[in-house]
Design an enzyme around this catalytic site. Structure first.
Site, PDB file in Angstrom:
ATOM      1  N   GLU A 161      25.377  24.314  21.937  1.00 23.26           N
ATOM      2  CA  GLU A 161      26.163  25.452  21.472  1.00 23.26           C
ATOM      3  C   GLU A 161      26.630  26.369  22.600  1.00 23.26           C
ATOM      4  OE1 GLU A 161      27.276  26.117  18.543  1.00 23.26           O
ATOM      5  OE2 GLU A 161      26.185  24.749  17.240  1.00 23.26           O
ATOM      6  N   SER A 196      37.313  -3.385 -15.542  1.00 28.38           N
ATOM      7  CA  SER A 196      38.451  -3.404 -16.455  1.00 28.38           C
ATOM      8  C   SER A 196      39.010  -2.030 -16.779  1.00 28.38           C
ATOM      9  CB  SER A 196      38.061  -4.109 -17.755  1.00 28.38           C
ATOM     10  OG  SER A 196      37.913  -5.499 -17.529  1.00 28.38           O
TER      11      SER A 196
END
Length: 868
Positions: free
Chosen positions: A113, A396
């Site tokens: 950081e 389907s």
């Protein structure tokens, strides 16, 4: 001398004047570049002054440092549709002192950081410039521009806007913060304020969530995972996110730690040899955490994708998010389903073999009402799967999206379009789930029974006639991405090779229920920042298909749920519901997606690795759908019926696009019987009429329940129905003299036009009438002969092959019979040993013997007429 002085004076004066007159011509202007430079310098000075003044203004209006705000967290607040907080959503934190945070954890955070954290005074000018280079050379996220101090200030005091004022205030407050607090205090507040994913704030909460241990005990491998999370918490989450992304981010952190000398090359390599799943050891979640976990993850994604917010704008800023979640229904669904409090086959869900996910959304708005993500996570679970949002092959349920929908949209097919169920040709040859093939029938019928080969043929017809783009665009407009082989849309999409989540499928089917209007599924209705400003949802509805396409699909999908041939097992609802089943190979996945005018619900169940073949045999997805649809309807009231738009015409049982010529309105004519013939025994007075029939041809044309009606017309003109049968023959008896004609017609049912009748086939049979006796006077010339022949006064019937005639006295006269001529018995009706075949008119067929009897019209008649 005098003149000489005057002359010199004049010369001097003249020279001066000439010099003075030429002076303007020799005067030079400043170069253009100097002018530009001067103007630019003046503008720069003005800008510096203005910037300085604006900086003074920004600093003067900056908020005061407040230790309470520095220490407290400001998590995202999730609000339900009813205005109630969603408990357990992003509000979990356990504060921990810097002394209880392991050194390796602190090193990991500083390395990734803010590597010069202990050197700068709150602002790192080198970092601002170097961040650009680092992101280009080491990958995005390798280094950020803001220091840890600046990030803490932004999360604690400032809004998320991108204005210059906020950035100036951030830098000023960072400098001020560094003067009032130590580096250790700043790092402690920062590590306790960050969001680390899975609804947890602070590094202690994250350590216990992911590793089930306090942060004081984490090693460098675990620390690297934790340190990388604040940049993209939802993406890098080692349980809820993508573990490949987690590994990518962990590697960045480990590389930074190695660069700064916190770990060795050997440790770096050892860390990368261990998978993320083997590093984490999650703690058990509470029920509230489990129920809201999926919501929180969805909210994060929407804030980034739909609202364009960055991570730093979302976490720790007190953002209030108003969601569409119905808290009562969402909680009930999760509680009942995860505790087996649902009436399903077998009484309980086999959680050791199957997983399930479901999404309930508002049909009209696309807003998500409830999510059922998975079973509750237990201690030691290595991964969390939000099955409601995970893509699976859709089986389907794809047929309305890839096959029939594009056909109606582009070809204006009616619901009565005739399709063929027969073996397929080509490289893609799927079978039906039922064993046989059912010939030709309507699109409505095949969608209702979920036939495979007709669906593939529909896909192929659209592709060949309108191009694969017609299929692609239809599916993508509904949020479903096709599967490809290169640039070609796979034919397997016709039966569900494409993948989608329950959320995507619920939204896609919702468009069928709104006359074709599609809305991207979403959770967020509005967001509100801590300064009181707000943004409404940017999601907009769009017309994805024609209204006739949507309604015709809906009308057919009604039959799936409530029709006699439908594949929905639990039974019809007392209100208007449409939907579709779906199953993939080996029943690996089972789906049911259905909708009303109010809600659209999609449910998926699927096998885990090692599940038995029959694990998914009961259709749990259908029963879960029934349960949820019942519950939402009980809670909000019975929905309205789907309304047929003006663009749709209803004819009989089928729907048509108004204004188009329905090419498939009339089926092929019902095939007629052929080869009709009569076989009759005149002595026994019994026989039969028989014929041939192409049953397969009739079925191929969509006809069912074929029967035959046989009508008899006698010589006197009277008619009667001999019989109606499903066979190809019928018995007859007691035919009258003269010509008798039999008419055979086929009767059958066609789904397009109902009862139909074929053209007739006919066959005739003729019985010659008996001759009446003739009375003749005796000839004088025959008197001698008459004396020798017997006479019968009751029998005046003479034989044309004999010599005697009955006399007028009625006496019996016996004569001699000529031996060369056969005796004829008129009453027998037999002039030959074999019957004579005749056509419909009674004319003997060529090559047939008529015999020597005068009864030449007797015998069997064969007819092939009526084959139209």
């Amino acid at each position: 001398m005098e003149r000489s002085r005057v002359a010199r004076r004049q010369d001097s004066t003249t020279n001066k004047r000439k010099k003075t007159g030429k002076q303007p011509k020799t005067k030079s202007k400043k170069p253009m570049w100097k002018r530009i430079f001067l103007l630019g310098f003046m503008l720069f000075i003005a800008a510096v002054i203005a910037f300085g003044a604006y900086t003074v203004y920004a600093i003067a209006t900056a908020p005061e440092l407040d230790e309470e705000k520095l220490v407290d967290t400001y998590p995202i607040q999730l609000i339900s549709a009813e205005g109630e907080p969603l408990e357990g959503a992003g509000q979990i934190r356990e504060y921990v002192s810097i002394d209880d945070i392991s050194e390796v954890m602190q090193q990991a955070v500083v390395s990734i950081e803010d590597r010069r954290f202990y050197e700068h005074n709150g602002i790192d000018l080198r970092r601002i410039g170097g961040a650009v280079v680092a992101n280009l050379t080491d990958g995005f996220g390798a280094e950020g521009g803001s220091t840890i101090t600046q990030q803490l200030v932004k999360q604690s005091f400032l809004s998320t806007d991108k204005k210059l004022k906020r950035k100036l205030q951030e830098q000023w407050l960072a400098l001020k913060l560094e003067r009032e607090y130590t580096k250790e205090q700043i790092l402690e507040m920062y590590l306790n304020k960050n969001y680390y994913g899975s609804g947890g704030y602070g590094v202690q909460t994250a350590s216990k969530r992911y590793f089930n241990k306090p942060v004081s005990e984490v090693n460098y491998q675990e620390a690297a995972i934790l340190a990388g999370l604040p940049q993209r918490p939802s993406a890098y989450d080692p349980i809820n996110g993508d573990q490949e992304l987690t590994r990518y981010r962990q590697e960045q952190v480990l590389s930074a730690m190695k660069r700064d000398g916190h770990i060795s090359e050997e440790q770096y390599n050892e860390a990368l040899d261990v998978s993320i799943a083997d590093v984490i050891s999650p703690g058990e979640e509470t029920e509230e955490e489990a129920f809201t976990r999926a919501i929180y993850s969805r909210v994060q994604a929407e804030l980034e994708e739909d609202y364009g917010l960055e991570q730093s704008d979302i976490y720790g800023t007190g953002l209030k998010v108003y969601t569409s979640i119905n808290k009562e229904l969402h909680t009930k669904f999760n509680s009942d389903i995860k505790s087996d409090n649902v009436n399903i086959p077998g009484g309980s869900f086999p959680a050791d073999e199957l997983r399930m996910g479901a999404t309930v959304l508002n049909t009209k708005t696309g807003e998500i009402v409830a999510i059922i993500d998975s079973q509750q996570a237990k201690q030691g679970d290595k991964s969390y799967r939000d099955y409601s949002n995970e893509k699976r092959q859709i089986g389907s349920t794809a047929k309305p999206i890839f096959d029939y929908g594009p056909g109606i949209e582009n070809g204006q097919w009616s619901t009565g379009k005739i399709l063929l169920d027969a073996p397929l040709e080509g490289s893609y040859k799927p079978n039906n789930y039922y064993q046989e093939y059912r010939g030709q029938n309507t699109m409505r019928y095949f969608l209702t029974i979920s036939g495979n080969t007709p669906a593939v043929r529909a896909f192929q017809e659209v592709r060949d006639e309108f191009g694969q783009g017609a299929i692609e665009s239809f599916a993508k407009n509904l949020g479903v991405e096709p599967m490809y082989a290169g640039e070609e849309v796979l034919e397997a999409n016709a039966l569900g090779a494409a993948e989608a989540s329950t959320t995507q499928m619920a939204a896609a089917y919702a468009a069928f229920g709104t006359n074709g209007v599609y809305t991207k599924p979403h959770l967020i209705q509005k967001i509100e920042f801590n300064d009181g400003s707000s943004i409404n949802s940017p999601i907009k509805a769009k017309q994805a298909m024609e209204d006739y396409t949507a309604y015709m699909l809906t009308d057919m999908l009604r039959d799936v749920v409530s029709g006699a041939n439908g594949t929905y097992e639990p039974g019809a609802f007392p209100w208007d519901v449409a939907g579709k089943t779906g199953t993939t190979n080996d029943e690996q996945d089972k789906w049911f997606t259905g909708y009303t005018t109010d809600y659209s619900i999609s449910v998926w169940t699927g096998k885990v690795s090692g599940a038995s073949e029959t694990a998914n045999k009961p259709n749990y997805a259908q029963y879960y759908f029934e349960y949820m649809m019942q519950q939402v309807t009980n809670a909000t009231g019975q929905p309205d019926r789907f309304q047929r738009p003006d663009s749709v015409l209803s004819i009989g049982n089928e729907l048509y696009v108004k204004g188009t010529k329905p090419k498939d309105l009339q089926p092929e004519k019902l095939v007629a019987p052929t080869g009709a013939s009569v076989n009759y025994d005149e002595e026994a007075q019994t026989g039969s009429v028989s014929w041939s029939y192409d049953f397969d041809g009739a079925q191929a044309d969509g006809y069912t329940d074929v029967t035959f009606t046989v009508t008899q017309k006698s010589a006197d003109g009277s008619e009667q129905v001999v019989g109606t049968t499903g066979e190809t023959s019928v018995n007859i008896a007691n035919l009258a003299e003269g010509d008798t004609t039999f008419t055979i017609v086929a009767n059958a049912t066609n789904p397009l036009t109902g009862e139909q009748q074929s053209a007739p086939a006919q066959a005739s049979y003729s019985i010659e009438p008996k001759e009446e006796p003739k009375e003749e006077e005796e000839n004088a010339s025959d008197e001698e002969n008459s004396e020798d022949e017997p006479s019968d006064e009751n029998n005046g019937n003479g034989n044309e092959n004999g010599n005697g005639n009955g006399d007028g006295n009625g006496e019996d006269t016996t004569g001699e019979q000529t031996p060369d001529e056969p005796t004829t018995d008129e009453g027998s009706g037999e002039g030959t040993d074999e019957p004579t075949d005749r056509d419909d008119s009674g004319t003997p067929l060529e090559g047939q013997s008529n015999g020597e009897s005068s009864d030449t019209n007797r015998g069997n008649g064969n007819s092939n007429n009526g084959n139209n």
